[in-house]
Write an enzyme that holds these catalytic residues in place. Structure first.
Site, PDB file in Angstrom:
ATOM      1  N   GLU B  52       0.804  -1.219   0.000  1.00 59.53           N
ATOM      2  CA  GLU B  52       0.000   0.000   0.000  1.00 59.53           C
ATOM      3  C   GLU B  52       0.836   1.267   0.000  1.00 59.53           C
ATOM      4  O   GLU B  52       0.362   2.329  -0.358  1.00 59.53           O
ATOM      5  CB  GLU B  52      -0.934   0.012   1.213  1.00 59.53           C
ATOM      6  CG  GLU B  52      -0.187   0.123   2.523  1.00 59.53           C
ATOM      7  CD  GLU B  52      -1.102   0.011   3.741  1.00 59.53           C
ATOM      8  OE1 GLU B  52      -2.037  -0.788   3.707  1.00 59.53           O
ATOM      9  OE2 GLU B  52      -0.854   0.732   4.705  1.00 59.53           O
ATOM     10  N   SER B  53       2.089   1.160   0.406  1.00 63.64           N
ATOM     11  CA  SER B  53       2.951   2.337   0.431  1.00 63.64           C
ATOM     12  C   SER B  53       3.328   2.789  -0.978  1.00 63.64           C
ATOM     13  O   SER B  53       3.987   3.805  -1.142  1.00 63.64           O
ATOM     14  CB  SER B  53       4.212   2.029   1.222  1.00 63.64           C
ATOM     15  OG  SER B  53       4.851   0.898   0.670  1.00 63.64           O
TER      16      SER B  53
END
Lengths: 350, 274
Positions: B52-53
């Site tokens: 998700e980063s």
């Protein structure tokens, strides 16, 4: 905005925090999980600033250090890791139980969207509506009705979920490198770092190293904050320790683990804060203390080895309108001939 | 008979088998990242591993510390941001995601926010992070639970599974059709969700575990698959991969911590500091 090109923006963490962070500000931590602006956080604590509403995408040590110090009244976040799992604890939990801290919970996207709206100058933004089935939507904290509002899409007629823009007063953020004017370059896990900085009114950048402007010019794809938005540039080697900075050093698992164990209890946290935050006047003193206590070999082992990005060629065929024979590339004549021709045609005015 | 394995190794390997080749996979920290690395190495070489980063298409070389860990791989193909990682999921480009569980109910709804009262919690758990967004929009979600609990009613409803069961998730109009949790993996077995009722049932039990062992953690009358089987035994190749790639996961948290502390202490003694 107080930033301008002639002003000297390069300063110490002490000066930057003193000048640009005020009590009761909305404060945002720009970094997301990695490269945490630890020294800027510690400096806020040492200067005993307080009353903040803190925005944090996802916090651990940074948030808990600020909460341990009593700097934070309100928290807007999606995630704060508990120290030591279920058996442990943490500053946020202790403060919530004591009633000294309120937390407005968002999801990662919906929090980030507030920054994106703020950074682009919008007053609100559409977000992912799945949370409408959950308590994230139903239970409100200090934002009350303004946590989420539902409107009708003017095009499809469907209900859409929105969040308000966030424009915090000041962002503290750590990056790999910046120039003296504040052009800040960051790479790796992009997270919401750029949005956090750009939605804010003031920006304090700390960096592992200050580089020449030419370095920035030849790699603009790495710049996430342009100089004209930046108020202060602070060079702090090891400024994110014990978290990691890609290309500089790895996570210090041992030291981080030590923090987590200490932070699980109030007494442990206090002792840790006394030693590593209040007990070190700046990052240099902190690193000296670390090296003295654990040996400098511990830090050497964390230093990154090189794995350079392939250079992107920003070059072009020519960078002058005049070719090697002094002729203009389109019209095929020299400057002298051009001026003569313009004179003959009566184009030149007195 | 293959070589002996640890429970953690069994869990990782069972998890990895849920990833199919060519899928886009969002990995959470801990067990799932090791499962992702194993799947990519052994069964699903074309899978795209994502975090998700904004770290997209990476090949972990060591176990990841967290979901923004670019230090544990040597480069990656696409550096996007968190905002885009989620809109990518919203638009349907993510096949499977992995989530850890604090509390879970019979329809796979999750709590990772608090135990006790939300405003003055007994335990303040980390919060949603990306969980509620991912389980909303990924085509399917794998749940993993090592320290969590089964409950009749969640203390806080963080992330949507099948809501009240049946057609309620599809009928809410909030989620892509037929999305939701597809499996729950615990230290005792593998649970799946009934096609009609969406209630979870026990599908497999791990070797050495009895149905009663499983039932005693669960406050409702758990349904059991009519073809209940035992979780497949890991092969030598799978065990070797995990043990080489993520020895700390093989060892588990407790043993790892114990050995790590000893190791630091020994180093300090060598330097004459303690």
């Amino acid at each position: 905005m107080e930033s301008s090109a002639i002003e000297n923006k390069v300063m110490s963490a002490r000066e930057a925090i003193n000048r640009f962070v005020n009590d009761n500000d909305e404060l945002i931590i720009g970094n997301y999980t990695v490269g945490t602006c630890c020294e800027l956080v510690y400096e806020i604590v040492r200067q005993k600033k307080k009353g903040f509403t803190l925005y944090s995408q996802s916090g651990i040590l940074d948030v808990d250090v600020l909460v341990n110090a009593g700097c934070i009244d309100r928290l807007v976040s999606t995630y704060v890791l508990r120290s030591g799992g279920k058996k442990g604890g943490g500053a946020v939990e202790r403060a919530m139980r004591a009633g000294t801290l309120e937390w407005e919970d968002y999801t990662n996207f919906n929090y980030n969207a507030r920054l994106v709206a703020g950074m682009h100058g919008f007053s609100f933004i559409q977000v992912l509506e799945g949370v409408m089935a959950t308590d994230l939507f139903k239970k409100r904290g200090f934002m009350g009705e303004d946590k989420y509002r539902v409107i009708q899409c003017p095009y499809t007629g469907k209900d859409i979920l929105t969040v308000p823009a966030a424009n915090p007063d000041v962002c503290i953020v750590h990056v790999q490198r910046a120039d003296r004017d504040g052009n800040a370059q960051y790479w790796g896990a992009m997270g919401s770092v750029a949005a956090a900085a750009l939605c804010s009114k003031r920006i304090i950048v700390s960096c592992e190293e200050i580089v020449e402007h030419d370095v920035i010019k030849s790699s603009p794809h790495l710049t996430i904050i342009p100089s004209y938005r930046v108020n202060a540039v602070v060079e702090i080697p090891w400024g994110a320790h014990p978290t990691e900075v890609l290309g500089y050093y790895n996570l210090d698992r041992f030291f981080y683990g030590m923090f987590m164990m200490s932070n699980a209890t109030e007494e442990g946290a206090r002792a840790w804060m006394d030693e590593w935050v209040y007990g070190c006047k700046d990052r240099e003193a902190y690193i000296d203390h670390y090296a003295q206590k654990f040996g400098s070999g511990m830090l050497d082992k964390l230093k990154a080895r090189a794995f350079f990005s392939a250079p992107a060629n920003y070059g072009s065929a020519f960078i002058s309108s005049w070719d090697e024979n002094g002729r203009e590339r389109t019209m095929g004549i020299t400057l002298e001939t051009l001026e003569k021709t313009m004179e003959e045609r009566g184009m030149l005015c007195e | 008979m293959s070589k002996k394995y640890t429970l953690n190794e069994l869990l990782i390997i069972t998890c990895a088998k849920e990833i199919k080749d060519y899928e886009n996979v969002i990995l959470g920290v801990g067990l799932p990242t090791t499962a992702g690395a194993l799947a990519k190495a052994l069964y699903a070489p074309h899978t795209t591993l994502m975090m998700e980063s904004g770290i997209i298409d990476f090949e972990p070389l060591i176990p990841l510390n967290h979901i923004a860990d670019a230090h544990s791989c040597r480069g990656f193909s696409y550096a996007t941001d968190l905002f885009s990682a989620f809109t990518m999921t919203y638009r349907g480009f993510v096949d499977v995601c992995f989530l850890g569980v604090g509390q879970v109910d019979k329809y796979g709804n999750l709590n990772t926010t608090c135990i006790g009262d939300y405003y003055k919690p007994d335990l303040r758990l980390p919060g949603s992070g990306g969980a509620a967004d991912f389980i909303s929009y990924a085509k399917r979600t794998i749940l993993t639970m090592r320290g969590g609990q089964f409950v009749e009613k969640l203390d806080y409803f963080t992330s949507p599974g099948y809501l009240e069961g049946g057609e309620s998730r599809n009928g809410s109009g909030l989620f892509p059709k037929d999305s939701g949790p597809s499996m729950l993996l615990t230290t005792k077995g593998v649970f799946r969700f009934d096609n009609e009722t969406k209630e979870m049932y026990l599908d497999k039990i791990h070797p050495g575990v009895t149905v009663n062992d499983v039932k005693k953690d669960i406050p409702w009358d758990l349904k059991i698959s009519s073809n209940l089987t035992t979780t497949e035994r890991p092969t030598d190749r799978e065990i070797d991969f995990v043990r080489y790639f993520a020895p700390v996961e093989s060892a588990g948290r407790e043993l790892m911590m114990e050995l790590a502390v000893t190791s630091v202490f020994n180093h300090a003694q060598e330097r004459g500091k303690m």
